[in-house]
Motif scaffolding. Sequence first.
Motif, PDB file in Angstrom:
ATOM      1  N   GLN A  49       0.787  -1.178  -0.122  1.00  0.00           N
ATOM      2  CA  GLN A  49       0.179  -0.020  -0.013  1.00  0.00           C
ATOM      3  C   GLN A  49       0.839   1.042   0.035  1.00  0.00           C
ATOM      4  N   SER A  50       0.374   2.330  -0.392  1.00  0.00           N
ATOM      5  CA  SER A  50       1.089   3.712  -0.635  1.00  0.00           C
ATOM      6  C   SER A  50       0.762   4.269   0.979  1.00  0.00           C
ATOM      7  N   ILE A  51       1.597   5.199   1.248  1.00  0.00           N
ATOM      8  CA  ILE A  51       1.667   6.101   2.400  1.00  0.00           C
ATOM      9  C   ILE A  51       1.271   7.289   1.768  1.00  0.00           C
ATOM     10  N   GLN A  52       0.388   8.047   2.186  1.00  0.00           N
ATOM     11  CA  GLN A  52      -0.025   9.439   1.650  1.00  0.00           C
ATOM     12  C   GLN A  52      -0.126  10.583   2.641  1.00  0.00           C
ATOM     13  N   SER A  53      -0.146  11.629   2.148  1.00  0.00           N
ATOM     14  CA  SER A  53       0.098  12.961   2.955  1.00  0.00           C
ATOM     15  C   SER A  53      -1.206  13.322   3.150  1.00  0.00           C
TER      16      SER A  53
ATOM     17  N   LEU B 298       7.999   7.336  -3.825  1.00  0.00           N
ATOM     18  CA  LEU B 298       7.466   7.874  -5.089  1.00  0.00           C
ATOM     19  C   LEU B 298       7.602   9.541  -5.297  1.00  0.00           C
ATOM     20  N   GLN B 299       8.128  10.137  -3.994  1.00  0.00           N
ATOM     21  CA  GLN B 299       8.368  11.521  -4.171  1.00  0.00           C
ATOM     22  C   GLN B 299       9.785  11.573  -3.697  1.00  0.00           C
TER      23      GLN B 299
ATOM     24  N   THR C 181       5.673   3.747  -0.900  1.00  0.00           N
ATOM     25  CA  THR C 181       4.952   2.202  -0.734  1.00  0.00           C
ATOM     26  C   THR C 181       5.680   1.503   0.225  1.00  0.00           C
TER      27      THR C 181
ATOM     28  N   GLY D 239      -3.302  13.777   0.210  1.00  0.00           N
ATOM     29  CA  GLY D 239      -3.730  12.550  -0.629  1.00  0.00           C
ATOM     30  C   GLY D 239      -2.680  12.074  -1.547  1.00  0.00           C
ATOM     31  N   THR D 240      -1.668  12.791  -1.779  1.00  0.00           N
ATOM     32  CA  THR D 240      -0.537  12.355  -2.753  1.00  0.00           C
ATOM     33  C   THR D 240       0.242  11.119  -2.194  1.00  0.00           C
ATOM     34  N   PRO D 241       0.403  10.440  -2.951  1.00  0.00           N
ATOM     35  CA  PRO D 241       1.240   9.046  -2.448  1.00  0.00           C
ATOM     36  C   PRO D 241       2.714   9.490  -2.433  1.00  0.00           C
ATOM     37  N   ILE D 242       3.326   9.244  -1.331  1.00  0.00           N
ATOM     38  CA  ILE D 242       4.676   9.424  -1.160  1.00  0.00           C
ATOM     39  C   ILE D 242       5.498   8.218  -1.069  1.00  0.00           C
TER      40      ILE D 242
END
Length: 448
Positions: free
Chosen positions: A71-75, A303-304, A319, A314-317
């Motif tokens: 899963q992705s970690i989001q802000s 991802l960033q 995984t 909501g931006t994925p940072i």
Amino acid sequence: MLNISDNKIKLQQLDQYEAVKNLTNRPHYKILNKIIAGVSIIGIIALFLPWTQNISGTGAVTTLKPSQRPQSIQSIISGRIEKWYVQEGDFVKKGDTILFISEIKEDYMDPNLVQNTKSQIDAKKQSLQSYGSKVSTLLEQIQAIEREKVLKLEQAQNKIKQSVLKIESDSMDLVAVKTQLKIATTQYNRSVQLNKEGLKPLTDIEEKRLKLQEVEAKIITQENKYLISKNELINAKVEINRISAEYTEKVSKANSEKFTALSSQFETDVQVSKLENLYANYSIRNGMYYIKASQNGYINRALQSGLGETVKEGTPIATIMPSDYDIAVETFVNPIDLPLLAKGEKVRVWFDGWPTIVFSGWPNMSYGTFGGEIVAIENFISVNGKYRVLIAPDKNEDKWPVQLSIGAGAQTIALLDNVPVWFELWRTLNGFPPNYYKPSPTITTEKK
């Protein structure tokens, strides 16, 4: 062939020739005939052997629970990346800090925003207490006015009673004076009559006339006093109405001030609630600047990248792959085979990269396959035109390899009914589906 001639054709027998006799007597032809006969017999017997019908599918290795999948970690908020605390491949525990972001919205840039909001809450709470004290004071004032009104009305009622008694007293005095006037008039007339007869002197007439005049003057005074007493009674009644109106006005004014104070108190209470909500939001927002891991796992990919990069909410940072998971296989079957599957049905699975020898009709003779059990069947068709089926390891068979990684390829065979080989060949040639089969339900007895 038309029979238009009487000549008969005589067929020659090949057995009379020596060359033909030599060919038929060769031993390898006899062996070949025996082999053909044996293979035919074996083929006929094989047609009656049991064959397990099956449904094949292809898929990949996944996890049994959605929370165990990558899963992705989001802000949650917008911000600017200031510092990374991890790198790709690191193992993190739940709550570990992954990176720190700073604020980019001007409404939240004040470093003392939380403290200032707390000060506003304290000031509003003191104002709320002041309004509460004012309301209590006005309630006491209203009670005091009501008590004073009761006393004033009792005093006015007593004055009315006094006026009534005074009217009765003045009325009795007036009646007595009127009686004295009658007596004085009678005495004066009698004296005049006796003076005419010579029985009374003139001085007696003058005394009676003087007394009569005194009584006449007294009756006027008494009537005046009687009217004054009536007037006092009327004034006492008017005083009662005045007192009621006066204290009603005072109570209404005090109630108006009380309701104004209550309105201000309620408005201040609403403002305090809003400020407390803002204070909680600001406090929670301050904790969102540090983006943390939601569970134990490995950071697969950032991802960033870089510092100073701006991200929106909501931006994925990054995984993360959970470290603890239950492995499963997701496979896809054709729509025509979907009605033949059911939860709890046994499935054979083999994985890419693992040596296998598969006999689909005789699963017991296969090598390198692992047991599985259907735990979920998707009711909606996937984008590839097939239906998704989730398979978990069969607890009654050997465990699946621990070296399997998420996303590895896998192939599955769902085992159906047992039929003869000839029936399966006939079904396949005619394009019929396999027999509809459901696993027998497990009967559990409750303990009493």
